[in-house]
Design a protein around this motif. Structure first.
Motif, PDB file in Angstrom:
ATOM      1  N   TYR A  68      34.167  35.184  43.832  1.00 25.08           N
ATOM      2  CA  TYR A  68      33.903  34.103  42.884  1.00 25.08           C
ATOM      3  C   TYR A  68      33.087  33.017  43.556  1.00 25.08           C
ATOM      4  N   PRO A  71      32.933  26.027  43.267  1.00 26.16           N
ATOM      5  CA  PRO A  71      32.124  25.007  42.581  1.00 26.16           C
ATOM      6  C   PRO A  71      31.010  24.494  43.494  1.00 26.16           C
ATOM      7  N   VAL A 115      26.878  30.121  38.454  1.00 29.69           N
ATOM      8  CA  VAL A 115      27.664  30.544  37.302  1.00 29.69           C
ATOM      9  C   VAL A 115      29.027  29.868  37.357  1.00 29.69           C
ATOM     10  N   SER A 116      29.761  29.962  36.288  1.00 27.60           N
ATOM     11  CA  SER A 116      31.092  29.378  36.197  1.00 27.60           C
ATOM     12  C   SER A 116      31.983  29.879  37.330  1.00 27.60           C
ATOM     13  N   ALA A 117      32.790  28.993  37.881  1.00 30.73           N
ATOM     14  CA  ALA A 117      33.661  29.345  39.010  1.00 30.73           C
ATOM     15  C   ALA A 117      34.649  30.452  38.656  1.00 30.73           C
ATOM     16  N   ARG A 119      33.926  33.194  36.954  1.00 32.68           N
ATOM     17  CA  ARG A 119      33.236  34.469  36.741  1.00 32.68           C
ATOM     18  C   ARG A 119      33.098  35.222  38.058  1.00 32.68           C
TER      19      ARG A 119
END
Length: 153
Positions: A68, A71, A115-117, A119
């Motif tokens: 993953y 952030p 991308v979103s943390a 995903r």
């Protein structure tokens, strides 16, 4: 003896095509060498950690790793931190002594939107190991995947 004439009857084009297919298969197999967070280190102790034999053998080679994105510091960046589990804060501002064993720094080929943390991503690039400080950011890393790209997993 009958095998020899049949080999000689293969055209040059067929031989080159067979060679190219074989080489592409070998390159693809090397690029698909997957490593996991559990296999990065051999041991942990008072003297720190030791890289696993497998990771040491893969130094400088193309690897694939799933994880993953932590952030990011900004929405578009040339690097990110790959983590075992999704995180809410950046784990990257650590010293060597506090280095978490379940993160890998990924340096992209080019600046890339993150991308979103939450995903999961599949990262492919060249493996580097050993303590290093990034000249641009001052961040310290132990394991890096460089010249990388990623896809959603």
């Amino acid at each position: 003896m009958q095998c020899i004439p049949s080999l000689l009857s293969i055209s040059r084009r067929e031989a080159l095509l067979g060679l190219a297919v074989g080489l592409c298969g070998q390159a693809r197999a090397a690029a698909d060498e997957t490593i996991a967070f559990d296999g990065l280190y051999e041991s942990f102790g008072v003297l720190g950690f030791q890289f696993s034999d497998r990771v040491t053998a893969l130094r400088g080679q193309s690897v694939r790793m799933l994880g993953y994105m932590a952030p990011p510091l900004k929405p578009e960046s040339r690097f990110f931190v790959l983590t075992r589990e999704p995180l809410a804060i950046c784990p990257f501002c650590q010293s060597d002594a506090d280095w978490p064993v379940d993160i890998v720094v990924v340096f992209m080929k080019a600046e890339t939107p993150m991308v979103s943390a939450g995903r999961k991503v599949a990262v492919t690039g060249r493996l580097e190991i050993g303590s290093a400080t990034d000249a641009e950011t001052g961040f310290v890393s132990q394991i890096r995947i460089v010249d990388a790209g990623f896809t959603l997993a």
